[in-house]
Design a protein around this motif. Structure first.
Motif, mmCIF file in Angstrom:
data_model
loop_
_atom_site.group_PDB
_atom_site.id
_atom_site.type_symbol
_atom_site.label_atom_id
_atom_site.label_comp_id
_atom_site.label_asym_id
_atom_site.label_seq_id
_atom_site.Cartn_x
_atom_site.Cartn_y
_atom_site.Cartn_z
ATOM 1 N N GLN A 1 -8.484 7.745 -7.063
ATOM 2 C CA GLN A 1 -7.315 8.319 -7.113
ATOM 3 C C GLN A 1 -6.675 8.609 -5.740
ATOM 4 O O GLN A 1 -5.405 8.240 -5.484
ATOM 5 N N ALA A 2 -7.355 8.843 -4.383
ATOM 6 C CA ALA A 2 -6.946 8.970 -3.173
ATOM 7 C C ALA A 2 -6.458 7.663 -2.692
ATOM 8 O O ALA A 2 -5.311 7.297 -1.977
ATOM 9 N N HIS A 3 -7.032 6.492 -2.979
ATOM 10 C CA HIS A 3 -6.638 5.010 -2.535
ATOM 11 C C HIS A 3 -5.563 4.817 -3.233
ATOM 12 O O HIS A 3 -4.552 4.024 -2.768
ATOM 13 N N ALA A 4 -5.507 5.003 -4.644
ATOM 14 C CA ALA A 4 -4.225 4.616 -5.438
ATOM 15 C C ALA A 4 -2.851 5.444 -5.063
ATOM 16 O O ALA A 4 -1.728 4.736 -4.802
ATOM 17 N N LEU A 5 -2.978 6.516 -4.605
ATOM 18 C CA LEU A 5 -2.004 7.447 -4.164
ATOM 19 C C LEU A 5 -1.564 6.852 -2.628
ATOM 20 O O LEU A 5 -0.080 6.810 -2.515
ATOM 21 N N ILE A 6 -2.279 6.571 -1.775
ATOM 22 C CA ILE A 6 -1.960 5.981 -0.544
ATOM 23 C C ILE A 6 -1.241 4.547 -0.800
ATOM 24 O O ILE A 6 -0.284 4.213 -0.218
ATOM 25 N N ASP A 7 -1.591 3.986 -1.959
ATOM 26 C CA ASP A 7 -1.026 2.608 -2.258
ATOM 27 C C ASP A 7 0.335 2.906 -2.551
ATOM 28 O O ASP A 7 1.096 2.137 -2.455
ATOM 29 N N ARG A 8 0.587 3.851 -3.479
ATOM 30 C CA ARG A 8 1.924 4.304 -3.667
ATOM 31 C C ARG A 8 2.923 4.636 -2.448
ATOM 32 O O ARG A 8 3.921 4.384 -2.334
ATOM 33 N N VAL A 9 2.285 5.359 -1.746
ATOM 34 C CA VAL A 9 3.047 5.910 -0.337
ATOM 35 C C VAL A 9 3.449 4.684 0.416
ATOM 36 O O VAL A 9 4.341 4.632 0.798
ATOM 37 N N ARG B 1 6.498 2.790 -0.912
ATOM 38 C CA ARG B 1 7.557 3.386 -0.451
ATOM 39 C C ARG B 1 7.923 3.006 0.974
ATOM 40 O O ARG B 1 9.084 3.034 1.174
ATOM 41 N N MET B 2 7.057 3.090 1.819
ATOM 42 C CA MET B 2 7.142 3.035 3.168
ATOM 43 C C MET B 2 7.792 1.360 3.368
ATOM 44 O O MET B 2 8.495 1.181 4.096
ATOM 45 N N ARG B 3 7.159 0.642 2.732
ATOM 46 C CA ARG B 3 7.713 -0.836 2.579
ATOM 47 C C ARG B 3 9.052 -0.801 2.347
ATOM 48 O O ARG B 3 9.867 -1.774 2.797
ATOM 49 N N GLU B 4 9.469 -0.320 1.058
ATOM 50 C CA GLU B 4 10.623 -0.361 0.539
ATOM 51 C C GLU B 4 11.708 0.399 1.251
ATOM 52 O O GLU B 4 12.996 -0.308 1.596
ATOM 53 N N LYS B 5 11.443 1.486 1.605
ATOM 54 C CA LYS B 5 12.456 2.323 2.446
ATOM 55 C C LYS B 5 12.552 2.116 3.937
ATOM 56 O O LYS B 5 13.536 2.095 4.437
ATOM 57 N N GLU C 1 11.037 -0.763 5.664
ATOM 58 C CA GLU C 1 10.494 -2.272 5.898
ATOM 59 C C GLU C 1 9.402 -2.066 6.906
ATOM 60 O O GLU C 1 9.345 -3.000 7.843
ATOM 61 N N VAL C 2 8.455 -1.484 6.303
ATOM 62 C CA VAL C 2 6.966 -1.379 7.089
ATOM 63 C C VAL C 2 6.079 -2.513 6.573
ATOM 64 O O VAL C 2 6.135 -2.681 5.336
ATOM 65 N N LYS C 3 5.343 -3.020 7.442
ATOM 66 C CA LYS C 3 4.472 -4.050 7.081
ATOM 67 C C LYS C 3 3.088 -3.244 6.764
ATOM 68 O O LYS C 3 2.770 -2.258 7.719
ATOM 69 N N THR C 4 2.398 -3.512 5.810
ATOM 70 C CA THR C 4 1.025 -2.728 5.562
ATOM 71 C C THR C 4 0.013 -3.899 5.201
ATOM 72 O O THR C 4 0.189 -4.683 4.547
ATOM 73 N N GLU C 5 -1.279 -3.363 5.556
ATOM 74 C CA GLU C 5 -2.481 -4.206 5.330
ATOM 75 C C GLU C 5 -3.652 -3.108 5.003
ATOM 76 O O GLU C 5 -3.874 -2.531 6.093
ATOM 77 N N TRP C 6 -4.379 -3.375 4.104
ATOM 78 C CA TRP C 6 -5.489 -2.701 3.861
ATOM 79 C C TRP C 6 -6.668 -3.136 4.754
ATOM 80 O O TRP C 6 -6.781 -4.379 4.758
ATOM 81 N N GLN C 7 -7.305 -2.501 5.661
ATOM 82 C CA GLN C 7 -8.672 -2.926 6.396
ATOM 83 C C GLN C 7 -9.703 -2.032 5.723
ATOM 84 O O GLN C 7 -9.915 -0.681 6.596
ATOM 85 N N GLU D 1 2.909 -1.118 10.357
ATOM 86 C CA GLU D 1 3.828 -1.513 11.746
ATOM 87 C C GLU D 1 5.068 -1.630 11.179
ATOM 88 O O GLU D 1 5.343 -2.351 10.337
ATOM 89 N N ARG D 2 5.824 -1.422 12.125
ATOM 90 C CA ARG D 2 7.209 -2.090 12.187
ATOM 91 C C ARG D 2 7.604 -1.664 13.560
ATOM 92 O O ARG D 2 7.148 -1.147 14.287
ATOM 93 N N PRO D 3 8.828 -2.506 13.841
ATOM 94 C CA PRO D 3 9.147 -2.341 15.550
ATOM 95 C C PRO D 3 9.293 -0.868 16.023
ATOM 96 O O PRO D 3 9.997 -0.119 14.995
ATOM 97 N N GLY D 4 8.728 -0.405 16.777
ATOM 98 C CA GLY D 4 8.801 0.992 17.311
ATOM 99 C C GLY D 4 7.734 2.046 16.589
ATOM 100 O O GLY D 4 7.675 3.126 17.190
ATOM 101 N N ILE D 5 6.912 1.664 15.889
ATOM 102 C CA ILE D 5 5.817 2.555 15.374
ATOM 103 C C ILE D 5 4.810 1.565 14.397
ATOM 104 O O ILE D 5 4.984 0.723 14.090
ATOM 105 N N SER D 6 3.608 2.208 14.854
ATOM 106 C CA SER D 6 2.276 1.399 14.440
ATOM 107 C C SER D 6 1.408 2.718 14.168
ATOM 108 O O SER D 6 1.330 3.481 14.705
ATOM 109 N N GLY D 7 0.330 2.490 13.067
ATOM 110 C CA GLY D 7 -0.365 3.440 12.818
ATOM 111 C C GLY D 7 -1.376 3.116 11.787
ATOM 112 O O GLY D 7 -1.559 1.835 11.242
ATOM 113 N N LYS D 8 -2.258 4.081 11.126
ATOM 114 C CA LYS D 8 -3.142 3.918 10.132
ATOM 115 C C LYS D 8 -3.101 5.145 9.306
ATOM 116 O O LYS D 8 -3.034 6.069 9.883
#
Length: 91
Positions: free
Chosen positions: A16-24, A27-31, A33-39, A46-53
């Motif tokens: 459930q937590a994993h699926a919820l973060i997937d939905r978030v 939205r981040m990618r759509e709103k 333009e953030v690139k995301t990748e599961w590790q 990541e996007r210009p000016g911000i990166s995180g986990k």
């Protein structure tokens, strides 16, 4: 470089937590333009000016981010929005 470090406990199952973060992430990618990748159990973003986990733990979500110069003045607003979203989904 300013950083954000927020932890939020949760009582969801791992799936459930994993699926919820997937939905978030969608939205981040759509709103924003953030690139995301599961590790494994951590979603890197990541996007210009911000990166995180976003780490999905058995009983907490851990969000970390590094802000570049462009986003530094917005740190308080960004933190507030992250906390609001975490409260909305994991409270």
């Amino acid at each position: 470089m300013p950083s954000i470090d927020i932890r939020r406990p949760h009582q969801l199952s791992h799936d459930q937590a994993h699926a919820l973060i997937d939905r978030v992430a969608a939205r981040m990618r759509e709103k924003f333009e953030v690139k995301t990748e599961w590790q494994n159990e951590t979603l890197a973003f990541e996007r210009p000016g911000i990166s995180g986990k976003i780490a999905v733990g058995p009983d907490e979500i851990h969000v970390t981010a590094q802000l570049g110069m462009l986003f530094s003045p917005l740190k308080g607003m960004i933190e507030q929005e992250i906390r609001r979203k975490l409260d909305e989904h994991f409270a």
